[in-house]
Write an enzyme that holds these catalytic residues in place. Sequence first.
Site, short mmCIF file in Angstrom:
data_model
loop_
_atom_site.label_atom_id
_atom_site.label_comp_id
_atom_site.label_asym_id
_atom_site.label_seq_id
_atom_site.Cartn_x
_atom_site.Cartn_y
_atom_site.Cartn_z
N ASP A 1 0.82 -1.22 0.00
CA ASP A 1 0.00 0.00 0.00
C ASP A 1 0.85 1.27 0.00
O ASP A 1 0.60 2.19 0.79
CB ASP A 1 -0.92 0.03 1.23
CG ASP A 1 -1.60 -1.29 1.51
OD1 ASP A 1 -1.94 -1.99 0.54
OD2 ASP A 1 -1.79 -1.62 2.69
N GLU B 1 -11.13 -0.99 -3.45
CA GLU B 1 -10.43 -0.23 -2.40
C GLU B 1 -9.32 0.60 -3.03
O GLU B 1 -9.19 0.66 -4.25
CB GLU B 1 -9.85 -1.18 -1.35
CG GLU B 1 -8.86 -2.18 -1.94
CD GLU B 1 -8.56 -3.35 -1.01
OE1 GLU B 1 -9.29 -3.55 -0.03
OE2 GLU B 1 -7.58 -4.07 -1.30
#
Length: 319
Positions: free
Chosen positions: A35, A204
């Site tokens: 991420d 997401e």
Amino acid sequence: MHPTIKNTIGALSALLIASSLYAQKNPIINGYYADPEGIKYGDTYWVFPTFSAKYEDQVLLDAFSSKDLKTWTKHPRIVDTSAVKWAKRAMWAPAVLKKDKRYYLFFGANDVHKGEVGGIGVAVANKPEGPYKDLLGKPLIQEIVNGAQPIDQFVFKDKDGTYYMYYGGWGHCNVVKLKKDFTGIEPLPDGSLYKEITPDKYVEGPYMFIRDGKYYFMWSEGGWTGPDYKVAYAIADSPFGPFKRLNTVLEQDPAVATGAGHHSVIHSAKDNKYYIVYHRRPLNKKSAHERVVCIDEMKFDSEGHILPVKMTGKAMVDF
């Protein structure tokens, strides 16, 4: 040395130097991280990733800096759960920015569900490498609104100086307007506090940037634990969309890696280059948490569409 030969060698050297910026190795850092939020502060590139581990061990964030996108310096434990008392586990997906000579780090914590304490927090520091301190002493957003789990936040500064935050897991994405001091949210132009802007196939990891006056909205699809994780995008005339899915930008390559997704973008204004910063799973790694951070150049066609990214670097790693 003959002047012509000298000039030719000089030209070749300049070309090699110019191209070396992009010739970084992938993965760019050792260890399991995911991420990644990439940003350029001045002449230095920074990457703020999730420490990829079981949620109970994922209680800290490291940062990495580089002048050339090749050699990276680790800045360990820039924030952890000791500095954020309400965060017990699963600190992840940082989003960072500089405002008024201070550095802000937004993060998710606790993998929050309805009725639980957790969600999106914000910390502040005087330097990019921290140490960061909890700004609010509580989550900035904890409620589950429009079905969006409060995770994977990205903070975006619009052309008029307004800060919007895009966030959301579980297949839903919201946008909110942040107060100028980042202590809360305030009504959007339509009077609402939360606006759902979920595009088709969104899962997401939202991200937004402006290029040539257009709003490029990007997100991750598929499952983060599996091979089919990927990144797609849309282009709109407004930060609120509508965002019509155009194409996949990044996805697995059987010769390089699987599970490529949850990205950010670094724009180097000096040479007008764009880099996609993302995580992927090496071919010899199968665990959900065995993810590594990589950077590749992101290019556009003559109409402004993002071209599919070709992953580069090692297909297998051994840390």
